[in-house]
Design a protein around this motif. Structure first.
Motif, PDB file in Angstrom:
ATOM      1  N   LEU A 187       0.846  -1.196   0.000  1.00 39.54           N
ATOM      2  CA  LEU A 187       0.000   0.000   0.000  1.00 39.54           C
ATOM      3  C   LEU A 187       0.881   1.244   0.000  1.00 39.54           C
ATOM      4  O   LEU A 187       1.937   1.260   0.641  1.00 39.54           O
ATOM      5  CB  LEU A 187      -0.912   0.003   1.225  1.00 39.54           C
ATOM      6  N   PRO A 188       0.449   2.305  -0.682  1.00 42.49           N
ATOM      7  CA  PRO A 188       1.243   3.539  -0.690  1.00 42.49           C
ATOM      8  C   PRO A 188       1.207   4.211   0.682  1.00 42.49           C
ATOM      9  O   PRO A 188       0.300   3.970   1.484  1.00 42.49           O
ATOM     10  CB  PRO A 188       0.552   4.399  -1.748  1.00 42.49           C
ATOM     11  N   PRO A 189       2.197   5.073   0.949  1.00 41.00           N
ATOM     12  CA  PRO A 189       2.229   5.741   2.252  1.00 41.00           C
ATOM     13  C   PRO A 189       0.980   6.576   2.546  1.00 41.00           C
ATOM     14  O   PRO A 189       0.489   6.572   3.671  1.00 41.00           O
ATOM     15  CB  PRO A 189       3.469   6.637   2.174  1.00 41.00           C
ATOM     16  N   VAL A 190       0.475   7.276   1.536  1.00 37.32           N
ATOM     17  CA  VAL A 190      -0.687   8.153   1.742  1.00 37.32           C
ATOM     18  C   VAL A 190      -1.894   7.556   1.031  1.00 37.32           C
ATOM     19  O   VAL A 190      -1.936   7.477  -0.197  1.00 37.32           O
ATOM     20  CB  VAL A 190      -0.405   9.586   1.246  1.00 37.32           C
ATOM     21  N   LEU A 191      -2.856   7.125   1.831  1.00 36.08           N
ATOM     22  CA  LEU A 191      -4.113   6.578   1.305  1.00 36.08           C
ATOM     23  C   LEU A 191      -5.196   7.639   1.497  1.00 36.08           C
ATOM     24  O   LEU A 191      -5.986   7.601   2.434  1.00 36.08           O
ATOM     25  CB  LEU A 191      -4.465   5.280   2.037  1.00 36.08           C
ATOM     26  N   ASP A 192      -5.204   8.610   0.597  1.00 37.26           N
ATOM     27  CA  ASP A 192      -6.143   9.717   0.688  1.00 37.26           C
ATOM     28  C   ASP A 192      -7.095   9.690  -0.504  1.00 37.26           C
ATOM     29  O   ASP A 192      -7.150   8.715  -1.243  1.00 37.26           O
ATOM     30  CB  ASP A 192      -5.400  11.050   0.791  1.00 37.26           C
ATOM     31  N   LEU A 193      -7.811  10.773  -0.695  1.00 36.92           N
ATOM     32  CA  LEU A 193      -8.785  10.870  -1.779  1.00 36.92           C
ATOM     33  C   LEU A 193      -8.155  10.564  -3.134  1.00 36.92           C
ATOM     34  O   LEU A 193      -8.727   9.832  -3.948  1.00 36.92           O
ATOM     35  CB  LEU A 193      -9.414  12.275  -1.777  1.00 36.92           C
ATOM     36  N   GLN A 194      -6.962  11.090  -3.391  1.00 41.27           N
ATOM     37  CA  GLN A 194      -6.311  10.881  -4.691  1.00 41.27           C
ATOM     38  C   GLN A 194      -5.869   9.436  -4.886  1.00 41.27           C
ATOM     39  O   GLN A 194      -5.728   8.979  -6.011  1.00 41.27           O
ATOM     40  CB  GLN A 194      -5.120  11.818  -4.844  1.00 41.27           C
ATOM     41  N   ALA A 195      -5.636   8.710  -3.805  1.00 40.62           N
ATOM     42  CA  ALA A 195      -5.173   7.321  -3.903  1.00 40.62           C
ATOM     43  C   ALA A 195      -6.328   6.333  -4.047  1.00 40.62           C
ATOM     44  O   ALA A 195      -6.105   5.180  -4.415  1.00 40.62           O
ATOM     45  CB  ALA A 195      -4.352   6.967  -2.665  1.00 40.62           C
TER      46      ALA A 195
END
Length: 93
Positions: A12-20
């Motif tokens: 999983l990528p470090p930042v799981l936000d809206l863009q991810a």
């Protein structure tokens, strides 16, 4: 009877936000039908939309009779998952 397939491991990528959220959804759907292990060791932020993607994937994998596990959860991933307040949101490795 055939042996169970080896799980595919997705980091999983470090930042799981809206863009991810959409790239994560697309990646998981491309792997549907195979056992899956998610490596959450690098996660530094878990947003609500990505959590919904993960929960939806967990449900689909269960419906397909396949394992979906989250391993090596970073402390931030575990804390933010728990902060959503629902015990069923906990992933078991």
């Amino acid at each position: 009877m055939s042996e169970p397939a080896t799980p595919v491991v997705v980091s999983l990528p470090p930042v799981l936000d809206l863009q991810a959220a959409e790239p994560l959804r697309a990646e998981l759907m491309a792997l549907r039908g195979r056992p899956l292990t998610l490596d959450a060791s690098q996660v530094t932020r878990l947003g609500g939309l990505c959590l919904q993607v993960l929960m939806s994937a967990r449900k689909m994998w269960a419906e397909d009779g396949l394992n979906l596990t989250v391993e090596q959860q970073s402390s931030v991933f575990s804390e933010q998952l728990a902060a959503f307040g629902e015990p069923e949101l906990q992933f078991e490795a």
